[in-house]
Motif scaffolding. Structure first.
Motif, short mmCIF file in Angstrom:
data_model
loop_
_atom_site.label_atom_id
_atom_site.label_comp_id
_atom_site.label_asym_id
_atom_site.label_seq_id
_atom_site.Cartn_x
_atom_site.Cartn_y
_atom_site.Cartn_z
N ARG A 3 0.84 -1.20 0.00
CA ARG A 3 0.00 0.00 0.00
C ARG A 3 0.87 1.24 0.00
N SER A 5 -0.53 4.20 1.06
CA SER A 5 -1.09 5.05 2.09
C SER A 5 -1.60 4.18 3.22
N SER A 7 -3.82 2.06 5.60
CA SER A 7 -4.97 1.22 5.27
C SER A 7 -6.26 1.87 5.76
N ARG A 8 -7.37 1.52 5.12
CA ARG A 8 -8.64 2.16 5.45
C ARG A 8 -9.06 1.95 6.90
N ALA A 11 -6.87 4.31 8.99
CA ALA A 11 -7.21 5.70 8.66
C ALA A 11 -8.55 6.07 9.29
N THR A 12 -9.50 5.13 9.27
CA THR A 12 -10.80 5.37 9.90
C THR A 12 -10.66 5.54 11.40
N ASP A 35 1.74 -0.14 7.23
CA ASP A 35 0.99 0.67 8.19
C ASP A 35 1.86 1.07 9.38
N SER A 98 -11.44 -5.78 10.41
CA SER A 98 -11.93 -5.50 9.06
C SER A 98 -11.87 -6.77 8.23
N GLY A 149 -17.43 1.46 9.54
CA GLY A 149 -17.56 1.67 8.10
C GLY A 149 -17.92 0.34 7.48
N PRO A 351 -16.81 6.57 3.83
CA PRO A 351 -15.78 7.55 3.51
C PRO A 351 -16.05 8.25 2.17
#
Length: 476
Positions: A3, A5, A7-8, A11-12, A35, A98, A149, A351
């Motif tokens: 990745r 950026s 990870s979702r 980030a959440t 991460d 997740s 999410g 998001p």
């Protein structure tokens, strides 16, 4: 999985304030450690373990443990459950879980194996529905959860933490107060009263006990908090503060309804500030719960929901739905805010979604993502998440690869009346009407249809203004 950026899930968690520089993080199944590097760059203390890439690293306790997209690649259901339990054992405050949802299986080829799917590449994937994932986690861990999410769940050690996050979501969905206070306060009291003004805006009531650290200084100077409030009200207008108070009362009522959707906590499990909010606006916890119960029941009556949709003070009403910008959600009546809140509580915040579609005739809420809403005069739809509250199903639709995606017009209709960009959008719409661009509204709902209408009218859009298009002859 490489990745570029964060990870979702993480980030959440950062966006929700669950992960920050003051907590420790352990990434259970960290892969190549991307991460971990990005968390370190944010000055967040972290470590991780992975059976393939960091098998010798110690598995240690942390405030927050991340179990990111690990469960869906474990073929053995028993090992899956064991992995979840082991990760939870390391979490002092919260676990972030997740997994892939069923819509991620679209387009994959392979065969069914056990309760999952074996891809052509030979990798196993277990795809969950949102409801299945949450129910399974709660059954295994017997702990309170909250949807962060689509495909992301939080599990908390302290039930009050879940409730704090839930009410923060309800408050964030409310319209933030306009900055009308500071400029009108008497100059000689402005610095002294600023903390009290902030508290009033945040809670809609006067502080109790030690809720406001600056209260003693205000009392020494002005005699009492009540006198300080009188000065604020006299210089800014008491009707403004009545509106603030009413808005917070409605927000707390919506939270009461949504808390029942989640399993309403005991009064002592509420954050202390919220306990005082309940006393101020509803008198007793029992009365607050009773009104929340009635509101949630009403939100389940489609006939009353449809009436509320037709009478909504904001948004664009069509024969099939009411569309509102996320900044206008706080202007909706409590009934509609509760309906939308139920969908958000079930699916978690989506998001990037900036328009909400409340369907008429059925308990469905869609979250629409227009990434260039603020920049483009006529943005195109990138994605939507549809939440069906009757079937407890979530569906994702990706419009980014569609050659002729849906397109927005009259952006001002989705916004509250006091939105700062509304006048600009209204001027654009008026200009487009004068140029005849809305003569055939049924044909301009997609990008190709809109481009054809512009060509027929001989105009072009630059920014949020209409110009006569330059012809080939005039450019020679």
């Amino acid at each position: 999985m490489a990745r570029q950026s964060l990870s979702r899930p993480l980030a959440t968690a950062i966006g929700d304030g669950l992960v920050h520089a003051g907590v420790t993080v352990f990434d259970y199944g960290c892969g190549r450690g991307g991460d971990l590097r990005r968390l370190t760059d944010l000055d967040i203390a972290c470590s991780g373990w992975d059976p393939a890439h960091l098998p010798s690293a110690p598995r240690v306790e942390a405030d927050v443990v991340n179990l990111g997209y690990v469960l869906n690649v474990i073929e053995d259901p028993g090992e899956r459950e064991q992995t979840l339990t082991q990760a939870w054992a390391l979490a002092r405050k919260a676990l972030v879980v997740s997994a892939r949802l069923t819509w991620d299986s679209r387009g994959l080829t392979g065969r069914t194996v056990g309760d999952g799917f074996l891809t052509r590449a030979g990798t196993f994937q277990k795809f969950y529905t949102q409801h299945e994932l949450r129910a399974w986690i709660e059954n295994v861990l017997q702990a309170p959860t909250l949807a962060a999410g689509p495909g992301i769940m939080y599990v908390f050690r302290d039930p009050a933490t879940a409730q704090s996050l839930l009410i923060d979501r309800v408050r964030r969905a409310s319209q933030p107060p306009e900055p009308w206070v500071g400029a009108q306060l008497l100059d000689q009291h402005q610095e002294l009263l600023a903390p009290l003004v902030d508290f009033l805006n945040a809670r809609g009531r006067l502080p109790r006990g030690d809720e406001l650290p600056e209260a003693e200084a205000i009392k020494r100077k002005l005699g009492s908090i009540a006198r300080a409030h009188a000065i604020i009200a006299s210089t800014t207008g008491p009707e403004k503060w009545e509106q603030v108070r009413h808005r917070h009362s409605e927000t707390l009522l919506v939270y009461a309804a949504l808390a029942l959707f989640e399993g309403r906590p005991r009064f002592t499990h509420l954050p202390p500030l919220v306990q005082n909010d309940v006393r101020e606006f509803f008198g007793t916890y029992k009365q607050w719960c009773a009104r929340g119960d009635r509101l949630l029941v009403t939100a389940g009556r489609q006939d009353l929901v449809d009436l509320a949709l037709c009478a909504a003070p904001v948004g664009k009403l069509t024969p099939s739905a009411l569309y509102v910008h996320t900044s206008a959600l706080g202007h909706l009546p409590p009934l509609l805010r509760t309906l939308e809140g139920c969908a958000r509580t079930f699916a978690g915040p989506v998001p990037g979604a900036n328009l909400v579609k409340l369907h008429r005739g059925q308990p469905i809420v869609s979250y629409l993502t227009y990434p260039t809403f603020d920049l483009d005069a006529h943005p195109t739809l990138a994605a939507s998440v549809l939440v069906n509250l009757r079937s407890l199903a979530i569906d994702f639709r990706d419009y980014r690869k569609i050659k002729n995606p849906p397109l927005l017009h009259r952006k001002e209709e989705f916004l509250p009346a006091d939105h700062p960009d509304r006048p600009k959008y209204e001027r654009l719409t008026a200009s487009e009407r004068r140029h005849g661009l809305y003569q055939n509204p049924e044909s301009i709902g997609t990008r190709d249809g809109w481009v054809a209408a512009l060509r027929r009218s001989g105009v072009a859009i630059n920014g949020h203004r209409v110009f006569r298009a330059r012809t080939s002859s005039s450019s020679q």
